[in-house]
Design a protein around this motif. Structure first.
Motif, PDB file in Angstrom:
ATOM      1  N   ARG A 100       0.829  -1.211   0.000  1.00  0.00           N
ATOM      2  CA  ARG A 100       0.000   0.000   0.000  1.00  0.00           C
ATOM      3  C   ARG A 100       0.860   1.258   0.000  1.00  0.00           C
ATOM      4  O   ARG A 100       0.463   2.293  -0.499  1.00  0.00           O
ATOM      5  N   LEU A 126       3.428   1.863  -1.723  1.00  0.00           N
ATOM      6  CA  LEU A 126       3.795   2.254  -3.090  1.00  0.00           C
ATOM      7  C   LEU A 126       2.848   3.297  -3.667  1.00  0.00           C
ATOM      8  O   LEU A 126       3.258   4.154  -4.446  1.00  0.00           O
ATOM      9  N   LYS A 127       1.574   3.235  -3.294  1.00  0.00           N
ATOM     10  CA  LYS A 127       0.604   4.205  -3.792  1.00  0.00           C
ATOM     11  C   LYS A 127       0.976   5.623  -3.376  1.00  0.00           C
ATOM     12  O   LYS A 127       0.688   6.580  -4.070  1.00  0.00           O
ATOM     13  N   HIS A 128       1.633   5.747  -2.239  1.00  0.00           N
ATOM     14  CA  HIS A 128       2.010   7.066  -1.734  1.00  0.00           C
ATOM     15  C   HIS A 128       3.383   7.514  -2.223  1.00  0.00           C
ATOM     16  O   HIS A 128       3.788   8.640  -1.966  1.00  0.00           O
ATOM     17  N   ASN A 154       4.203   7.536  -5.451  1.00  0.00           N
ATOM     18  CA  ASN A 154       4.032   7.885  -6.866  1.00  0.00           C
ATOM     19  C   ASN A 154       4.702   6.881  -7.793  1.00  0.00           C
ATOM     20  O   ASN A 154       5.266   7.244  -8.817  1.00  0.00           O
ATOM     21  N   SER A 155       4.674   5.618  -7.427  1.00  0.00           N
ATOM     22  CA  SER A 155       5.268   4.594  -8.279  1.00  0.00           C
ATOM     23  C   SER A 155       4.255   4.198  -9.349  1.00  0.00           C
ATOM     24  O   SER A 155       3.048   4.331  -9.170  1.00  0.00           O
ATOM     25  N   ASP A 156       4.756   3.721 -10.478  1.00  0.00           N
ATOM     26  CA  ASP A 156       3.906   3.265 -11.572  1.00  0.00           C
ATOM     27  C   ASP A 156       3.165   2.015 -11.103  1.00  0.00           C
ATOM     28  O   ASP A 156       3.794   1.001 -10.773  1.00  0.00           O
ATOM     29  N   PRO A 157       1.826   2.036 -11.046  1.00  0.00           N
ATOM     30  CA  PRO A 157       1.082   0.889 -10.501  1.00  0.00           C
ATOM     31  C   PRO A 157       1.248  -0.394 -11.306  1.00  0.00           C
ATOM     32  O   PRO A 157       1.013  -1.469 -10.798  1.00  0.00           O
ATOM     33  N   ASN A 169       1.362  -4.819 -10.495  1.00  0.00           N
ATOM     34  CA  ASN A 169       0.010  -4.353 -10.818  1.00  0.00           C
ATOM     35  C   ASN A 169      -0.768  -3.950  -9.572  1.00  0.00           C
ATOM     36  O   ASN A 169      -1.963  -4.208  -9.455  1.00  0.00           O
ATOM     37  N   GLY A 170      -0.072  -3.347  -8.616  1.00  0.00           N
ATOM     38  CA  GLY A 170      -0.715  -2.832  -7.418  1.00  0.00           C
ATOM     39  C   GLY A 170      -1.056  -3.865  -6.364  1.00  0.00           C
ATOM     40  O   GLY A 170      -1.628  -3.532  -5.332  1.00  0.00           O
TER      41      GLY A 170
END
Length: 179
Positions: A114, A116-118, A120-123, A144-145
């Motif tokens: 989670r 990674l969402k903060h 700014n990584s490429d999902p 892929n998130g």
């Protein structure tokens, strides 16, 4: 004690709406399951039956959940962590004694996913998050998130410091500074 440490830490926090905590990978048993459906209600209704015999011991002594790795209309692949119920109750009681009542309890490596969402990584990018803690290193592979793989390794920064101290003939403090 844990409650004293939590209380001291919370005194340093000005304001917060909710608390979350995570469980280190070394405390968690996990299995991957594939089911021939992806409906959440159906998953919840069969999860215990599917985990029976795949985790050591009695499921009544464990708290378990799942995280979706991937799904389509016909199937779902699940990451299923479980933790000893008595240990979890004791940890939550210690936190509560320290004036903390977390709304969320998660596996540390799932929390890293989670994170990674903060950042700014490429999902759609596949990323390995490696957390070298004091006595444990945790790894989460996120693609892929979604967390695709986790591992807890019973070695961490402490062992690196000891190896530096021994190989360079240093005291622990100097080896820690170099690390």
């Amino acid at each position: 004690t844990l409650s004293d440490l939590v209380r001291a830490t919370l005194r340093k926090v000005d304001d917060y709406d909710a608390l979350a905590t995570s469980i280190a990978g070394g405390r968690v048993l996990s299995r991957e399951l594939e089911l021939p459906f992806s409906d959440e209600r159906r998953i919840r209704s069969v999860l215990g039956f599917q985990l029976e015999g795949k985790l050591p011991g009695d499921l009544d002594n464990l708290v378990y959940d799942y995280s979706l790795i991937e799904e389509d209309e016909e199937k779902s692949r699940l990451f299923c962590p479980a933790v000893d119920r008595d240990w979890l109750v004791s940890m939550l009681e210690d936190l509560k004694a320290g004036d903390a009542d977390p709304r969320v309890v998660t596996l540390a490596t799932l929390g890293y996913g989670r994170l990674l969402k903060h950042l700014n990584s490429d999902p759609e990018e596949t990323v390995a998050l490696v957390d070298i803690g004091h006595e444990e290193t945790t790894v989460a592979i996120v693609s892929n998130g979604a967390v695709q793989f986790t591992r807890a390794i019973g070695r961490g920064g402490h062992q690196i410091t000891l190896a530096l101290a021994e190989s360079l003939d240093l005291d622990y403090g100097e080896a820690e500074r170099i690390k």
